[in-house]
Design a protein around this motif. Structure first.
Motif, PDB file in Angstrom:
ATOM      1  N   GLY A   1     -61.997  60.117  36.771  1.00  7.63           N
ATOM      2  CA  GLY A   1     -61.001  59.283  36.095  1.00  7.63           C
ATOM      3  C   GLY A   1     -59.965  58.680  37.028  1.00  7.63           C
ATOM      4  O   GLY A   1     -59.189  57.820  36.632  1.00  7.63           O
ATOM      5  N   MET A   2     -59.940  59.142  38.274  1.00 10.45           N
ATOM      6  CA  MET A   2     -58.978  58.613  39.237  1.00 10.45           C
ATOM      7  C   MET A   2     -59.493  57.319  39.881  1.00 10.45           C
ATOM      8  O   MET A   2     -58.796  56.701  40.681  1.00 10.45           O
ATOM      9  CB  MET A   2     -58.723  59.640  40.354  1.00 10.45           C
ATOM     10  CG  MET A   2     -58.162  60.965  39.862  1.00 10.45           C
ATOM     11  SD  MET A   2     -56.534  60.714  39.146  1.00 10.45           S
ATOM     12  CE  MET A   2     -56.329  62.267  38.267  1.00 10.45           C
ATOM     13  N   TYR A   3     -60.756  56.947  39.577  1.00  8.92           N
ATOM     14  CA  TYR A   3     -61.354  55.784  40.223  1.00  8.92           C
ATOM     15  C   TYR A   3     -61.667  54.701  39.200  1.00  8.92           C
ATOM     16  O   TYR A   3     -61.972  54.983  38.037  1.00  8.92           O
ATOM     17  CB  TYR A   3     -62.653  56.178  40.947  1.00  8.92           C
ATOM     18  CG  TYR A   3     -62.423  57.238  42.002  1.00  8.92           C
ATOM     19  CD1 TYR A   3     -62.144  56.878  43.316  1.00  8.92           C
ATOM     20  CD2 TYR A   3     -62.459  58.592  41.677  1.00  8.92           C
ATOM     21  CE1 TYR A   3     -61.916  57.841  44.281  1.00  8.92           C
ATOM     22  CE2 TYR A   3     -62.226  59.570  42.627  1.00  8.92           C
ATOM     23  CZ  TYR A   3     -61.954  59.188  43.935  1.00  8.92           C
ATOM     24  OH  TYR A   3     -61.718  60.140  44.883  1.00  8.92           O
ATOM     25  N   GLN A   4     -61.627  53.462  39.693  1.00  9.71           N
ATOM     26  CA  GLN A   4     -61.945  52.308  38.852  1.00  9.71           C
ATOM     27  C   GLN A   4     -63.385  52.372  38.352  1.00  9.71           C
ATOM     28  O   GLN A   4     -63.650  52.248  37.182  1.00  9.71           O
ATOM     29  CB  GLN A   4     -61.744  51.033  39.701  1.00  9.71           C
ATOM     30  CG  GLN A   4     -61.782  49.760  38.941  1.00  9.71           C
ATOM     31  CD  GLN A   4     -60.563  49.638  38.042  1.00  9.71           C
ATOM     32  OE1 GLN A   4     -60.640  49.813  36.837  1.00  9.71           O
ATOM     33  NE2 GLN A   4     -59.410  49.372  38.634  1.00  9.71           N
ATOM     34  N   ARG A   5     -64.316  52.542  39.272  1.00  6.93           N
ATOM     35  CA  ARG A   5     -65.726  52.602  38.874  1.00  6.93           C
ATOM     36  C   ARG A   5     -66.401  53.774  39.590  1.00  6.93           C
ATOM     37  O   ARG A   5     -66.997  53.618  40.648  1.00  6.93           O
ATOM     38  CB  ARG A   5     -66.441  51.289  39.210  1.00  6.93           C
ATOM     39  CG  ARG A   5     -67.719  51.125  38.380  1.00  6.93           C
ATOM     40  CD  ARG A   5     -68.528  49.857  38.700  1.00  6.93           C
ATOM     41  NE  ARG A   5     -67.771  48.699  39.100  1.00  6.93           N
ATOM     42  CZ  ARG A   5     -68.013  48.027  40.239  1.00  6.93           C
ATOM     43  NH1 ARG A   5     -68.958  48.411  41.061  1.00  6.93           N
ATOM     44  NH2 ARG A   5     -67.303  46.970  40.538  1.00  6.93           N
ATOM     45  N   PRO A   6     -66.278  54.983  39.013  1.00  2.00           N
ATOM     46  CA  PRO A   6     -66.853  56.167  39.662  1.00  2.00           C
ATOM     47  C   PRO A   6     -68.372  56.234  39.493  1.00  2.00           C
ATOM     48  O   PRO A   6     -68.960  55.422  38.780  1.00  2.00           O
ATOM     49  CB  PRO A   6     -66.186  57.329  38.927  1.00  2.00           C
ATOM     50  CG  PRO A   6     -65.857  56.776  37.580  1.00  2.00           C
ATOM     51  CD  PRO A   6     -65.604  55.301  37.755  1.00  2.00           C
ATOM     52  N   MET A   7     -68.975  57.207  40.145  1.00  2.00           N
ATOM     53  CA  MET A   7     -70.400  57.475  39.957  1.00  2.00           C
ATOM     54  C   MET A   7     -70.644  57.967  38.539  1.00  2.00           C
ATOM     55  O   MET A   7     -69.738  58.479  37.896  1.00  2.00           O
ATOM     56  CB  MET A   7     -70.827  58.603  40.896  1.00  2.00           C
ATOM     57  CG  MET A   7     -71.396  58.137  42.183  1.00  2.00           C
ATOM     58  SD  MET A   7     -71.967  59.574  43.122  1.00  2.00           S
ATOM     59  CE  MET A   7     -71.971  58.832  44.753  1.00  2.00           C
TER      60      MET A   7
ATOM     61  N   ALA B   1     -58.328  53.884  40.037  1.00  3.85           N
ATOM     62  CA  ALA B   1     -57.866  53.545  38.696  1.00  3.85           C
ATOM     63  C   ALA B   1     -56.379  53.204  38.809  1.00  3.85           C
ATOM     64  O   ALA B   1     -55.730  53.515  39.796  1.00  3.85           O
ATOM     65  CB  ALA B   1     -58.082  54.724  37.763  1.00  3.85           C
ATOM     66  N   SER B   2     -55.829  52.551  37.777  1.00  2.90           N
ATOM     67  CA  SER B   2     -54.419  52.149  37.860  1.00  2.90           C
ATOM     68  C   SER B   2     -53.522  53.375  37.957  1.00  2.90           C
ATOM     69  O   SER B   2     -53.888  54.465  37.523  1.00  2.90           O
ATOM     70  CB  SER B   2     -54.041  51.330  36.639  1.00  2.90           C
ATOM     71  OG  SER B   2     -54.000  52.175  35.507  1.00  2.90           O
ATOM     72  N   LEU B   3     -52.331  53.187  38.519  1.00  4.36           N
ATOM     73  CA  LEU B   3     -51.386  54.283  38.706  1.00  4.36           C
ATOM     74  C   LEU B   3     -51.099  54.979  37.379  1.00  4.36           C
ATOM     75  O   LEU B   3     -51.124  56.214  37.288  1.00  4.36           O
ATOM     76  CB  LEU B   3     -50.086  53.741  39.315  1.00  4.36           C
ATOM     77  CG  LEU B   3     -48.962  54.757  39.512  1.00  4.36           C
ATOM     78  CD1 LEU B   3     -49.358  55.803  40.537  1.00  4.36           C
ATOM     79  CD2 LEU B   3     -47.663  54.074  39.945  1.00  4.36           C
TER      80      LEU B   3
ATOM     81  N   ARG C   1     -54.009  57.121  36.292  1.00  6.46           N
ATOM     82  CA  ARG C   1     -54.155  58.333  37.110  1.00  6.46           C
ATOM     83  C   ARG C   1     -53.153  59.400  36.675  1.00  6.46           C
ATOM     84  O   ARG C   1     -53.482  60.575  36.543  1.00  6.46           O
ATOM     85  CB  ARG C   1     -53.935  58.012  38.605  1.00  6.46           C
ATOM     86  CG  ARG C   1     -54.905  56.991  39.159  1.00  6.46           C
ATOM     87  CD  ARG C   1     -54.926  56.995  40.678  1.00  6.46           C
ATOM     88  NE  ARG C   1     -53.659  56.746  41.331  1.00  6.46           N
ATOM     89  CZ  ARG C   1     -53.228  55.554  41.752  1.00  6.46           C
ATOM     90  NH1 ARG C   1     -53.970  54.483  41.580  1.00  6.46           N
ATOM     91  NH2 ARG C   1     -52.071  55.458  42.368  1.00  6.46           N
ATOM     92  N   ILE C   2     -51.912  58.961  36.445  1.00  7.53           N
ATOM     93  CA  ILE C   2     -50.869  59.925  36.077  1.00  7.53           C
ATOM     94  C   ILE C   2     -51.127  60.495  34.683  1.00  7.53           C
ATOM     95  O   ILE C   2     -51.014  61.704  34.460  1.00  7.53           O
ATOM     96  CB  ILE C   2     -49.485  59.256  36.183  1.00  7.53           C
ATOM     97  CG1 ILE C   2     -49.172  58.955  37.651  1.00  7.53           C
ATOM     98  CG2 ILE C   2     -48.401  60.139  35.585  1.00  7.53           C
ATOM     99  CD1 ILE C   2     -47.903  58.163  37.857  1.00  7.53           C
TER     100      ILE C   2
ATOM    101  N   PRO D   1     -57.332  59.378  44.871  1.00 10.44           N
ATOM    102  CA  PRO D   1     -56.328  58.329  44.635  1.00 10.44           C
ATOM    103  C   PRO D   1     -55.066  58.852  43.943  1.00 10.44           C
ATOM    104  O   PRO D   1     -54.024  58.227  44.017  1.00 10.44           O
ATOM    105  CB  PRO D   1     -57.077  57.350  43.727  1.00 10.44           C
ATOM    106  CG  PRO D   1     -58.509  57.529  44.072  1.00 10.44           C
ATOM    107  CD  PRO D   1     -58.657  58.988  44.380  1.00 10.44           C
ATOM    108  N   LEU D   2     -55.144  59.999  43.285  1.00 12.43           N
ATOM    109  CA  LEU D   2     -53.960  60.552  42.608  1.00 12.43           C
ATOM    110  C   LEU D   2     -52.801  60.712  43.587  1.00 12.43           C
ATOM    111  O   LEU D   2     -51.676  60.300  43.300  1.00 12.43           O
ATOM    112  CB  LEU D   2     -54.304  61.908  41.975  1.00 12.43           C
ATOM    113  CG  LEU D   2     -53.176  62.592  41.209  1.00 12.43           C
ATOM    114  CD1 LEU D   2     -52.800  61.798  39.975  1.00 12.43           C
ATOM    115  CD2 LEU D   2     -53.583  64.012  40.817  1.00 12.43           C
TER     116      LEU D   2
END
Lengths: 321, 254
Positions: A115-121, B12-14, B17-18, B104-105
């Motif tokens: 979920g931290m990435y725009q387009r993950p695996m 992903a957008s900030l 992520r939060i 990215p977090l």
């Protein structure tokens, strides 16, 4: 062997001091002293060295987890010390101790990191590929070392990184999971990912690495492809590879009269012999003839080329483990 | 080309992520049994205890009207200081902070996610404690909610900063001991649930300078008189700034 594309990682003259340490009367300890390396896309670059050689510290400086004392690092063209989310999204990291929360379950954890990435695996595909589905209901705390290792690899990969750092990737892996992990690393390399790993296992480096840096005492002491390192003979630059012939026969045999100078036979335990040196076919024939004369049939015969371990021993004067 | 791997498309957008980290930490906190005892069960027991004993009699308002704001303050200390401190201490031990800070977090997002989780759990605590207190006859002033919730959030910030300071500087076992011990000491003698005037004379003068005493007082005044005393608010602000600065300075990620 080095590709002309811009490297994924360039380290130049890295210095890292830690401390002050009470054990050194409050002085700083220099754990990395002038280490330099280049890692390319589509290659596996291995840092090979004994425990305490400075491999993990080097990786952590390259990831921006630790601040370096001196030298320069370019990670995908940027300084890792001022890395933002954009740069971090292109870098995958597998830490030596995993870094996974003990109470977490594998799949929700991977989805969370994804979920931290725009387009993950695709998490399901990744879970399948690394055999994580077999233990998807188990909390991290109850996983075996090898299972944790596979999960940590998945977590490092889930964001489709361009460079992947693996700190001791084969630690705790059984032979099957090791094969699984190595196949995946090779596949990722072939897909163009730049992979930087540390290992103290020769076998890892020989099987995986396109380029090896031998690290000792906080800096690199030798580098090259595995083949280049193996060919390098430090006693005499003949270009001929050192080999060892291991054989078992009756105890107490003496070969000193039949073998030419420059070769040595050792009996490591009664009946177990090793013949070392730049062996030629004639040397083997001589040895066999000598056995035949005495009507001795060896119980086993094994010829081994010079290993990376021998190279390491030559260069650093110490064992890896 | 690998079937698994696709081109990197950035973080992903900030905000996402939060929120993602906040939700994950909230669920983790709520799944932890010991955490729930500290966050919900013990405060409710204290509330009922204060409502049925004469400890708070003779202070001008009903027992439950005096007790409930203090219990809400205790909830903030449970979640922001003890619960979050212990969780962070162990996350640090297991390298979780290090790993998440490479995603990215990042470190900032990690802290923001923790603050969100504290606020989410605190919201649940206010709903539960408020409902039970209502059944026990709590009549908060309507105009007390706005200042009350503001100082509760400020108190949570102060205790979060203190919890992170402890978690980031000592071993997790020590964090466990320190935050639990302080929870008991401050809970009993820190002016948080029992107003300063009912404490031994020696401690009366000190508690107003403690985050526990300041938060307890500010919440009681908010719900009893509709405004929080400026001195208590400033005390909480000072603790937040000092502990926050110390945490930023001394927090060890490894």
């Amino acid at each position: 062997m080095r590709s002309p594309e811009s490297p994924v990682l360039t380290i130049d003259g890295l210095i890292k001091d830690v401390g002050p340490l009470a054990s050194l009367d409050g002085k700083m300890l220099r754990v990395v002293s002038g280490l330099s390396l280049v890692a390319e896309r589509g290659q596996v670059t291995a840092l090979l060295g004994a425990n305490g050689a400075g491999k993990t510290t080097t990786l952590e400086c390259a990831q921006g987890v630790q601040k370096r004392t001196g030298g320069s690092i370019s990670l995908l063209g940027a300084d890792p010390d001022s890395a933002g989310a954009e740069l971090r999204s292109r870098v995958g990291v597998m830490l030596q101790d995993g870094g996974l929360p003990p109470s977490a379950r594998p799949i929700p954890l991977l989805r969370h990191v994804a979920g931290m990435y725009q387009r993950p695996m695709d998490v399901d595909a990744l879970v399948d590929r690394l055999g994580i589905s077999q233990f998807s209901k188990t909390s991290v705390r109850r996983l075996s070392g090898g299972q944790k290792q596979r999960l940590a690899l998945a977590a490092a990969l889930v964001g489709n990184p361009e460079i992947l750092f693996l700190d001791e990737p084969s630690a705790g892996l059984d032979p099957q999971s090791r094969q699984m992990v190595f196949d995946l690393i090779a596949e990722l390399r072939d897909a163009g990912m730049g992979i930087v790993l540390t290992t103290h296992l020769m076998d890892d480096a020989e099987r995986l690495a396109d380029y090896v840096y031998i690290i000792d005492g906080g800096h690199n002491v030798a580098e090259g492809t595995v083949a280049e390192l193996l060919q390098h003979d430090h006693s005499a630059d003949t270009g001929v590879t050192d080999r060892t012939l291991y054989f078992d026969a009756v105890a107490g045999l003496d070969f000193s009269t039949v073998l030419r100078a420059g070769l040595e036979v050792a009996e490591s335990r009664p009946g177990s012999y090793s013949l070392k040196g730049v062996l030629t076919p004639t040397d083997l024939a001589t040895l066999m003839a000598s056995l035949a004369e005495r009507n001795i049939m060896p119980a086993s015969l094994r010829l081994e080329a010079r290993s990376l371990e021998d190279v390491f021993l030559d260069i650093s004067g110490r064992d890896l483990r | 080309m690998s079937k698994l791997l696709s081109p990197n498309a950035g973080p992903a957008s900030l905000l996402r992520r939060i929120l993602q980290q906040g939700r994950y930490e909230t669920v983790t906190m709520l799944r932890n049994g010991e955490q729930l005892i500290l966050a919900i069960v013990l405060p409710l027991m204290a509330l009922v205890g204060l409502a049925v004993t004469p400890l708070l009699d003779g202070l001008g308002a009903s027992r439950v009207d005096i007790a409930t704001p203090g219990i809400l303050a205790l909830c903030a200390m449970s979640t922001a200081f003890t619960g979050q401190g212990i969780a962070t201490g162990f996350d640090r031990r297991y390298g979780v902070l290090r790993f998440l800070s490479t995603t990215p977090l990042g470190r900032g997002g990690l802290i923001a996610g923790k603050i969100l989780a504290v606020l989410a759990v605190l919201f649940l605590q206010v709903v539960i404690v408020g409902s039970v207190a209502g059944m026990l006859g709590w009549h908060p002033r309507l105009d007390g909610w706005l200042p009350g919730m503001c100082v509760l959030v400020l108190g949570a910030a102060a205790f979060t900063a203190l919890g992170l300071l402890v978690a980031g500087t000592v071993r997790p076992e020590a964090t466990l001991a320190i935050t639990n011990l302080l929870w008991i000491l401050l809970g009993a003698l820190g002016g948080i649930v029992v107003p300063a005037e009912r404490l031994p004379p020696l401690t009366q003068d000190i508690v107003h300078f403690l985050p526990s005493g300041a938060l307890g007082l500010a919440l009681r005044d908010s719900f009893l008189s509709g405004a929080a005393p400026l001195s208590a608010v400033l005390t909480l602000l000072l603790w937040t700034v000092l502990a926050g600065a110390a945490a930023i300075r001394w927090f060890k990620w490894n």
